[in-house]
Design a protein around this motif. Sequence first.
Motif, PDB file in Angstrom:
ATOM      1  N   HIS A  76       0.824  -1.217   0.000  1.00 20.32           N
ATOM      2  CA  HIS A  76       0.000   0.000   0.000  1.00 20.32           C
ATOM      3  C   HIS A  76       0.857   1.267   0.000  1.00 20.32           C
ATOM      4  CE1 HIS A  76      -3.593   2.398   0.675  1.00 20.32           C
ATOM      5  NE2 HIS A  76      -2.928   3.079   1.574  1.00 20.32           N
ATOM      6  N   HIS A  78       1.016   5.474  -1.994  1.00 20.12           N
ATOM      7  CA  HIS A  78       0.413   6.470  -2.896  1.00 20.12           C
ATOM      8  C   HIS A  78       1.526   7.155  -3.669  1.00 20.12           C
ATOM      9  CE1 HIS A  78      -3.626   6.421  -0.873  1.00 20.12           C
ATOM     10  NE2 HIS A  78      -2.882   5.940   0.102  1.00 20.12           N
ATOM     11  N   HIS A 233      -9.069   1.704   1.369  1.00 18.79           N
ATOM     12  CA  HIS A 233      -8.767   1.954   2.781  1.00 18.79           C
ATOM     13  C   HIS A 233      -9.935   1.488   3.639  1.00 18.79           C
ATOM     14  CE1 HIS A 233      -6.335   5.124   0.692  1.00 18.79           C
ATOM     15  NE2 HIS A 233      -5.450   4.828   1.622  1.00 18.79           N
ATOM     16  N   HIS A 272      -4.782  -0.452   6.370  1.00 23.14           N
ATOM     17  CA  HIS A 272      -4.924   0.030   7.748  1.00 23.14           C
ATOM     18  C   HIS A 272      -5.689  -0.928   8.652  1.00 23.14           C
ATOM     19  CE1 HIS A 272      -2.906   3.690   6.719  1.00 23.14           C
ATOM     20  NE2 HIS A 272      -3.716   3.821   5.684  1.00 23.14           N
ATOM     21  N   ASP A 323       2.355   3.156   3.035  1.00 24.97           N
ATOM     22  CA  ASP A 323       1.341   4.214   2.926  1.00 24.97           C
ATOM     23  C   ASP A 323       1.976   5.580   2.680  1.00 24.97           C
ATOM     24  OD1 ASP A 323      -1.243   5.241   2.744  1.00 24.97           O
ATOM     25  OD2 ASP A 323      -1.329   5.695   4.886  1.00 24.97           O
TER      26      ASP A 323
HETATM   27 ZN   LIG Z   1      -3.358   5.060   1.957  1.00 21.72          ZN
END
Ligand SMILES: [Zn+2]
Length: 446
Positions: A76, A78, A233, A272, A323
Amino acid sequence: MSGVQVYYGTLVHSLSLKELETIEQGVIVVEDGIITQVERNVKDVDTFLTTLNLTNYKLHRLEPKQFLLPGLVDTHAHAPQYVFSGSGMDLQLLEWLNKHVFPCESAFKNVQHAEEAYTKVVSRFLKNGTTTCSWFATIHLAACQRLVDVVEKLGQRAYIGKVNMDQNSPDYYIETTQDSLDNTKAFIEYTQQKKNKLVTPVITPRFAIACSSTLMKGLSALAKEYNVPIQTHLCENPDEISFTRSLFPDSSSYTAIYDDHGLLGPNSYMAHCVHMTDSEIDLLASTNTGIAHCANSNFSLHSGLCDVRRFMSKGVKVGLGTDVAGGFAPSIIDAMRSSFFASKTIKFLQRDQYNNNNYDYLQPAELIYLATLGGAHVLGLQDTIGSFVPGKAFDALWIDPATSQGTVDLMGQEDLSQIVEKFLYTGSDRNILHVYVNGRRVSGSA
Ligand SMILES: [Zn+2]
């Protein structure tokens, strides 16, 4: 690198969550990127190779104390947010999205900006040993296509998602439901027509807050139509959870919202999962949905402590995620350490509140499993990567704990398991001499 490559030296890889196998005098034979043979305790590699009848090969000998480790898997991250990583760590999730994330991501409608940023972030992740990454991009079709091009050029194995957002988003960074679905379809087709087995499109609703019911149902249908995975998420932050529940009052929990829209399943994984009831974890287990454990981000955005033992004890697949840029570190080595701290913190809290000191915090072998084979399971790649087994791709890191350029100091008395732990806790990209994806050298400090 094409043809047959042979690696001879120490191999370290996970057999299961608790079993880390260390192979001395190991041989890995790689043909066109795929491992064809793994041998243990080979005293004389030259004699051994004569028995293989290889006509043309290149032998790579690891030095003493060096070892090969499977490539690291980030479940995960971005890609656009790398632009501002290290900023906004004073904020919680919803404030942080408005102040940093949405302005940053909206700038990716500029494709040239996207290409420059994506080249930096993918290069950095490769340098840090992330051979496989599951990326969120932005809502922009052209920039998402550029991320596919960049990943392909730099040689990473990647899942790439065009982000979907058709509600509760800023006026300057939102799309209509129809555009969101049409552009997702176009993105999937663009990626699949490349026929590059290293790059996979992934359905990527940002989170339930930003996605209407119609959009989520349409995305579920696209995932089935094109047989692609789904990432999003889930249960990151208490304010996010209460807002989400208010938007979908007919669903019995946040997790049930995704289930009610057809977004859970064996090809889905949720980032998460910090604040989950037992019945929500059961729902992930019964649908065989995986999770991306993002401990750095959970600390940095004050989201909370995710107790991955609760998930693993119910059979939920768990991998690690940076993340970026909720987490500030573009490194799964950092993710292992952050997961270690999260796990230790849970132990302290349990001892303080309940005088219960039996909590089983994560051990080094487990951290390495989560960073490699565990992440592979989350992405459905357990038969392709994550350990050194014939038939799997050669995605690997050549680690040199002894290099003077690195951040590890060996004093001479360490055994192999201590050397591996020294790398885990004190090593860095400067101790990674070579990074291989599918047999190709794609990065490294050598
Ligand atoms: Zn994220």
